[in-house]
Each structure stands twice: as C-alpha cells, then as structure tokens.
Design an enzyme around this catalytic site. Structure first.
Site, PDB file in Angstrom:
ATOM      1  N   GLU A  48      -0.920   9.637  -7.637  1.00  0.00           N
ATOM      2  CA  GLU A  48      -1.124   8.978  -8.920  1.00  0.00           C
ATOM      3  C   GLU A  48      -2.674   8.977  -9.052  1.00  0.00           C
ATOM      4  OE1 GLU A  48       0.820   8.348  -6.455  1.00  0.00           O
ATOM      5  OE2 GLU A  48       2.882   7.615  -7.426  1.00  0.00           O
ATOM      6  N   PHE A 110      11.249  -4.636  -1.955  1.00  0.00           N
ATOM      7  CA  PHE A 110      10.820  -3.334  -1.581  1.00  0.00           C
ATOM      8  C   PHE A 110      10.071  -2.802  -2.644  1.00  0.00           C
ATOM      9  CE2 PHE A 110      11.975   1.184  -2.024  1.00  0.00           C
ATOM     10  CZ  PHE A 110      11.250   1.594  -0.950  1.00  0.00           C
ATOM     11  N   GLN A 111       8.850  -2.180  -2.097  1.00  0.00           N
ATOM     12  CA  GLN A 111       7.901  -1.391  -2.959  1.00  0.00           C
ATOM     13  C   GLN A 111       7.125  -2.467  -4.027  1.00  0.00           C
ATOM     14  OE1 GLN A 111       9.571   2.210  -4.574  1.00  0.00           O
ATOM     15  NE2 GLN A 111       8.410   3.063  -2.706  1.00  0.00           N
ATOM     16  N   LYS A 160      11.475  -3.911 -13.826  1.00  0.00           N
ATOM     17  CA  LYS A 160      12.605  -2.955 -14.089  1.00  0.00           C
ATOM     18  C   LYS A 160      13.404  -3.448 -14.990  1.00  0.00           C
ATOM     19  CE  LYS A 160      15.415   0.470 -11.815  1.00  0.00           C
ATOM     20  NZ  LYS A 160      15.747   1.115 -10.365  1.00  0.00           N
TER      21      LYS A 160
END
Ligand SMILES: Cc1ncc(C[n+]2csc(CCOP(=O)(O)OP(=O)(O)O)c2C)c(N)n1
Lengths: 567, 199
Positions: A48, A110-111, A160
C-alpha cells in the site's frame, strides 16, 4: 446502487481515471463494484505504501489529484507514510480505506485500526462515512479539500456495511475549484517599494509556485533579479537562465547560499522556510527584508520574521509585482553573483556524483526525473538542469526512502508518452523494490530505473564520516545487496550495469534505448560525499564548499569499529 | 517578542466526532499549552463553541489561530484579546471547617456571593462564579482554613455587544453547506483584513 458503486460513480464523475490500491476483506465490496466501472483503471501495487507514492507521483507530475485505496487495519496503516509524505509536500491526494462494519468499529474487531485517529495529524482532513447517503457528498468534498488552497491528503474511511448499503441519492457533480484569494493591493505596493530600493535582491521560490513558472520568470526579468529554487521548486525557473543561482540550503549551491546571506531584500514565493533550507534560523538572510508570498497564512511568519507578508496566489502575486517593475542595473551585485556561480564544481572523477551527472545530462526537457532519498537525491537536485516545473519528483519534506520507484511508476502512468526516470540508492530502492512487479503487470514501458550502488546507506555514512569520527554504524550494505540485475530479471525488467567511467556511456545508451522499462545499476566507489554542505545547526554562510581531503578510508563496518575502539 | 500571558480564544466548530481531538491535537503538536478548555453547544444546531485559554505571547496565539483556520471543522475563531469581552468561570471549593471557623468561612463566602452547595460536618462546598481574579481571590481567602478539593470549569467568554460587532476580528474557514443557512459567515477574503498589521 450500493455505496461501493456510488463511490466509483463519484470518482468517475470527477474525472478520476486511475486508482492505485490493494484489496482486502474490509474493502471487498468496493473491489467487486469496480468490475462495473471500466472507465476507472485500478493499478494493483505490491504494497500500500507503493500505491500511495504512485498516487503522489501521479499528482506531482500532473498537478491533478492522485487516488489510492486500501483495506482496513494493516492495509490502511501501510498508507500512512505516503499520507505523511503528501502532507509535508502539499500533494493533493485522496485515500480511500475500507473499515470493519459500523457495528464492529471500536470493538478491536479483526483488522480494525482507528485510521482516522492515526492519520489525524498527517491529513488535511479525514472522514468516516456513517451514512451511505452521505458517501458521494463526502467523497466530492474530500476531493475539493485535497485540491483547494494549499493542497494535501484527505482520507475517507468507509465501513463495510456502508459499502454494501443501498444508495438512493444522486451522484454529485464536481465542485468548482475554489479561487485563491488575491493578494491585497497594499501588501503588493509595500513589496514593490522594498524591491525598488533593493541593491542586492534575490527571489526564492518553492513548491507552492510550481504553477506560476511563467509569471515568476517574467517577474525576475522585469526587475533583473536572480532566482533561487528550493528542492521543491526546481524547474519553476529555467536552469539555463543566467539569473538562476541554483538550490539553497544544506546541499545548496555556493551562489544560492551566499546570495541569501548577502541579500538586502529576499522575495520568497510559495515556500515554507524549511530548516533544511534556512540552516540556523537566526542567521538566515541576516541583512534582508523579507517579503513572503504564500497562500497559506499559517506559513507566513511561522519560522522567519516577515517584513512584508503577501497572502495569495503565487501566480497573481508574481504578475502584480512584475507590473510595477523598475529594472535597475546592479553591476556590483551581478558581478558578485557571477563570481559565486563560477564556484560550482562539477564531478570529474568516477563516483556517485559523476554517475548521477552522466544520467541527468541525458534528460530531455520533457522527461520526468524522480529520486529516492539520500546522497543520490541531493546530487540529482544539484546536477540536473530543469527547464520546466513538474519534471522533478522527490520526497522533500518527509524524506521518505522507498519513494522513488513507485512515484516514478505513478508519474510514468500519468504521462505514458514521457520518459519517467528514477534515480535511487541501493538502500532506498530495496524498500519498495517489489513494485517492479507493477511494471511487469501493466507492461509499463517508460520507466527507467537507475540505482547508484555505493554499498552504503550513503547519506548516513556521510554524516558518520563528518560528525561521528567515521564510526560507520549499521550503514554497510555491500555484503548483503542482491544482484540487482538478477532481481530485475526476475520481474522481466531488463538490466544494465556499469562499474567504471569507461563503461558508463554504453550502458546508459543501452538502458535508455531499451523499448521496455529497464534498470541500470551504476556501481560506484563507496565513500563519496555530497558537497557543498551546511552542517546541521550551522548558518548558510558557514557551508563547507568542497569535499574535505580524505584520510585513510576504512570501508566495511567492522574495520571502522576496530579502529575507533583503539582510540 | 511580547510577554507571555493568558489569551482567550472562542472557536466555533462543527459538532462531530473527533473535532475536539483535532483541535487539541493541533495545540499539542505545535507545543502550545492549553490552560483551560470548555466546550458546549450553541444557539446553532450542529455548532459547538469552545473557549480555549492559551498562555503564550501574541506570536504563539496568532500562529495557533492561523493553524486553526485551516481545519475544515472550524467555522469561526474569535480572538478575544482584540475585543471587549465578558468571561466567567465556575469553581467548586470544598473547605474544611471547625466549630470555630464555621461562621468566618460562611461570612467570606457571603462577601463573594458564593452559594453553599453541600454541607458536611467537617466541610462546606461552595460554588463561585466570576472572572479569574475573583475566583483566585476566593480560593486565597479560603486557603488558611484548609481547602480539601477544588474543581474549576475553565473559562468561557462572549464578546460584548451585539453580534454585529463581532466580525472585525472573526476568523473563519468556509462552513459546510449545512451551516450556512443558520450561521452567517463572512466570505473568505474578509479574513485577510482581520490581522491588520500582517496582511
Ligand atoms: C524510510 C526512511 N528510513 C530512514 C531514512 C534515513 N536515511 C536518509 S538517507 C539514508 C541513506 C540512503 O541510502 P541509499 O538509499 O543507499 O542512498 P545513498 O545515500 O547511498 O545515495 C537513510 C537511511 C529515511 N530517510 N527514510
């Protein structure tokens, strides 16, 4: 339409043709929606950070916004260096990150990383989209903020569930680019008054004047004033012009640094008086009245006391200042300047400087030259002769190693008809070398990579040599460097090499003539310094003009340590 | 360089998550120490008002203002040192009392027009509102009796007179569309005139 589609539709409506990024779980709906928007090209970087620097390279070459994209958590944090880089160099950048679903945010999911928290001090502004109906408006506003005033990076974080939610609204048309404020007539008149009385004037321009090249050139000629271009302003004033004095600061030219120290009026345009430029601040331009033109009011008086502040657009200010010009003959000043200009030394022996000069001498005016960070960067800045702005791309403010290759790829993709040359050190190149894969994947053909291999982290070694009694602590790379030609070959990138001055011309010819993007490794002597140099904390007039004569040269690290342990 | 002294700023900001962090982080990063900070809502929905007291010379404050101006969340900045203003602070002071001191403590509190908000056997808690000088004087008067705890709210300030008087020294960043109908902000160029000796 989903939020993800609304995102692409908004980017497309803003004319964004290319996005550099890397997918992951929290941004998968966006990558899925991408397949419906063939008008936007996505370039898959290999890290990235590479995506962010490529977007910067795109923006620096074109002046248009660069866009990069990453997933949540580790993807987003990998963008951070690029955002900090863009912040310090005022690069318009839009970063889109996915995040975990809204209901998971703040739960250490998570993440998950608090990317808006992390990037708060290194973005112009950042957003978390909390309502899908807001998404296109926020993206449009982010683009406007990134491009307006003093440009900079803006991050939009999209959970998301928002990417997946149904969007009912309309895709906004792009905001008009806001007009920059005109400088006040009073401030222009006060500046003219100072210039009229000046006996030793000098103009100094920085990255904020990249789009005012024509006006600044006209201004300098109207008043007959010499021009200094900072590292970020190289190319604003043509190097072939006899009024050009070179670059100021730590590795600036004799002429530029002496002129600043002697000047009675210094007109600074679109610069921020970085400490690498000023040297010891209280000894900077000690005799000069300072006129500072800047769009960003916060820069005026931040570091250097300003006598005439002019807030506004560089282009307009330069035009207005030229209008009142009274050309004055200043024979003493001109003579003094040309004596200093004559003190410029060109490298004559095989070494990093010689190699860099041979490469930059081959540049055509349209070629874009990028650099990584280190000695080779300063050598390129000293030795290249830029005739136009936006042909020199480097990491000035943050000094980010690993910047060069991805930035050159971004610039090369923005201008496929133009040669995009990058000079890197053997150290910095290895920080983002994996972007060779991007060249292969997209069959980019105009990126020419030159590695100056001195087997050292050269710039750090130079400081150790000068200020740490040659204790070469952890800067020796020679034993562990890869075979750069083989490395390039692994990515189908043709490689060329020269080890001596004699081998150099043929190697450069073959490298440039190769129809593909190609890599050139120049193996140079280990210990070569960059001079002139103003030691950290010294005044510009305390510069060391030429490389001190070398005593015995302990090369690899172990040898150096043994020597000093005896002392 | 002028002498360091307390400078009051009122900052109107968009009422959104992280705005407070953004503002205080800016002060922290640049090394300006915030002496007190109060935040509350305003007459405009969606707009909060912060009063910040910074200790520093004028240069520090002017630099802080110019950095603040650049933040997208900032709608208006009012630099109170350039205006007449009223400011107030509220303090709660818990003072130890004995049967002997009780009357005297109450008398002092009355002189300061302080209210008793809690009565204990060994302590009285007072509420005092006023400017900084008054609060400091009150605390000094009570100190000999034994101050157990104090808590101050930090100063809040408003410009004197009608709102029409404000614009001469108001700085602002363009507001979002959401704010424009309710909050009249000057066009951006107005700001250039706001620091007369600079621009
Ligand atoms: C990411 C990052 N880490 C560390 C540094 C500190 N640093 C500045 S120059 C330099 C040495 C660069 O060595 P190399 O890439 O071989 O180039 P050279 O100076 O030899 O031309 C280092 C380590 C930096 N600028 N960026």
């Amino acid at each position: 339409m989903t939020g993800a589609k609304a995102l692409w539709a908004t980017l497309a409506s803003h004319g964004i043709s290319t996005v550099f990024g890397y997918p992951g779980g929290a941004i998968m709906p966006v990558y899925d929606a991408l397949t419906f928007y063939p008008e936007v090209r996505h370039v898959l970087a290999r890290h990235e950070q590479g995506a962010a620097h490529a977007a910067e390279g795109w923006a620096k070459a074109t002046g248009e916004i660069g866009v990069c994209m990453a997933t949540s958590g580790p993807g987003a944090t990998n963008l951070v260096t690029g955002l900090a880089d863009a912040m310090l160099d005022s690069v318009p950048l839009l970063a889109i990150t996915g995040n975990v679903a809204s209901h998971l945010m703040g739960t250490d999911a998570f993440q998950e990383a608090d990317i808006t928290g992390i990037t708060l001090p290194i973005t112009k502004h950042n957003y978390v989209v909390r309502d899908v109906e807001e998404l296109p408006r926020i993206v449009a506003e982010a683009i406007r903020i990134a491009r307006s005033g003093r440009p900079g990076p803006v991050l939009v974080d999209i959970p998301k569930d928002i990417q997946l939610a149904a969007f009912q609204g309309e895709i906004p048309a792009p905001h008009a680019r806001p007009e920059a404020p005109d400088p006040s007539p009073e401030s222009i008149e006060r500046a003219r008054e100072l210039l009229r009385g000046a006996r030793k004037p000098v103009i100094m321009v920085g990255g904020g004047s990249l789009d005012a090249s024509a006006e600044i050139t006209a201004l300098a000629h109207a008043w007959g004033m010499p021009v200094i271009t900072t590292l970020m302003g190289l190319g604003v004033f043509p190097a072939s012009d006899s009024l050009w004095l070179g670059m100021p600061g730590m590795h600036g030219s004799v002429a530029a640094n002496r002129a600043i120290s002697e000047a009675d009026v210094l007109l600074g345009i679109g610069l921020r008086f970085d400490d690498r430029v000023t040297g010891r601040v209280n000894s900077f331009a000690p005799n000069a009245s300072i006129i500072h033109v800047d769009l960003d009011a916060a820069e005026i008086g931040k570091i250097i006391r300003t006598h005439v502040p002019v807030r506004g657009d560089a282009r307009v200010a330069a035009r207005l200042l030229a209008e009142g010009a009274q050309p004055t003959a200043r024979p003493d000043w001109a003579a003094q300047l040309s004596e200093w200009q004559g003190r410029t030394q060109m490298p004559t022996d095989w070494g990093a400087g010689y190699a860099v000069k041979a490469v930059v001498d081959r540049l055509r005016p349209d070629d874009i030259l990028s650099s990584d960070v280190g000695q080779h960067q300063m050598l390129a800045a000293q030795l290249a002769r830029f005739e136009k702005p936006r042909r020199w791309i480097n990491s000035g403010g943050l000094g980010t190693m690993g910047f060069g290759l991805p930035a050159a790829i971004g610039a090369g993709m923005a201008e496929p008809g133009v040669r995009s040359v990058v000079i890197a050190g053997d150290g910095g190149f290895q920080m983002t070398a994996q972007e060779l894969a991007t060249l292969k994947m997209y069959d980019v053909r105009n990126v020419k990579i030159c590695i100056i291999n001195n087997s050292f982290l050269g710039m750090v070694r130079q400081w150790q040599e000068l200020f740490h009694e040659k204790r070469y602590s952890e800067v020796w790379l020679g034993d562990s460097n890869p075979d750069f030609i083989k490395l390039a070959d692994a990515y189908d990138v043709p490689g060329y090499r020269a080890r001596t001055a004699e081998e150099l011309p043929a190697a450069i010819d073959a490298w440039l003539a190769d129809p593909k993007s190609a890599l050139l490794e120049l193996v140079v002597p280990h210990e070569h310094g960059v001079f002139p140099m103003v030691p950290a904390g010294a005044a510009l007039y305390e510069m060391i003009e030429t490389e001190p004569v070398k005593t015995a040269a302990p090369t690899p690290q172990r040898q150096a340590t043994e020597e000093t342990s005896e002392a | 360089m002028t002498e360091a002294r307390d400078q009051l700023l009122s900052i109107l900001v968009r009422d959104e998550p992280r705005v407070l962090t953004r503002i205080t982080a800016l002060f922290g990063r640049r090394g300006y120490n915030i002496k007190s900070l109060s935040v509350g809502s305003t007459e405009h929905p969606g707009v909060s008002r912060m009063t910040i007291v910074v200790n520093g010379d004028r240069g520090v404050v002017e630099q802080a203002i110019r950095q603040l101006e650049k933040l997208h969340d900032v709608v208006k900045i009012i630099d109170h040192s350039l205006e007449k203003y009223v400011d107030r602070e509220l303090v709660l002071v818990k003072v130890a009392i004995t049967p002997e001191s009780r009357v005297e403590v109450r008398q002092i509190a009355e002189d300061f027009r302080s209210r008793i908000v809690d009565v204990g056997r060994h302590a009285l808690t007072f509420e005092v509102t006023g400017d900084e000088g008054k609060l400091t004087a009150f605390i000094e008067q009570m100190r000999p009796f034994g101050i157990l705890e104090t808590m101050r709210t930090g100063r809040i300030a408003l410009t004197r007179g009608s709102n029409a008087d404000i614009p001469t020294h108001v700085y602002h960043q363009g507001a979002t569309q959401a704010l424009q109908p309710t909050l009249q902000v000057e066009p951006r160029e107005e700001r250039a005139r706001a620091v007369p000796n600079i621009f």
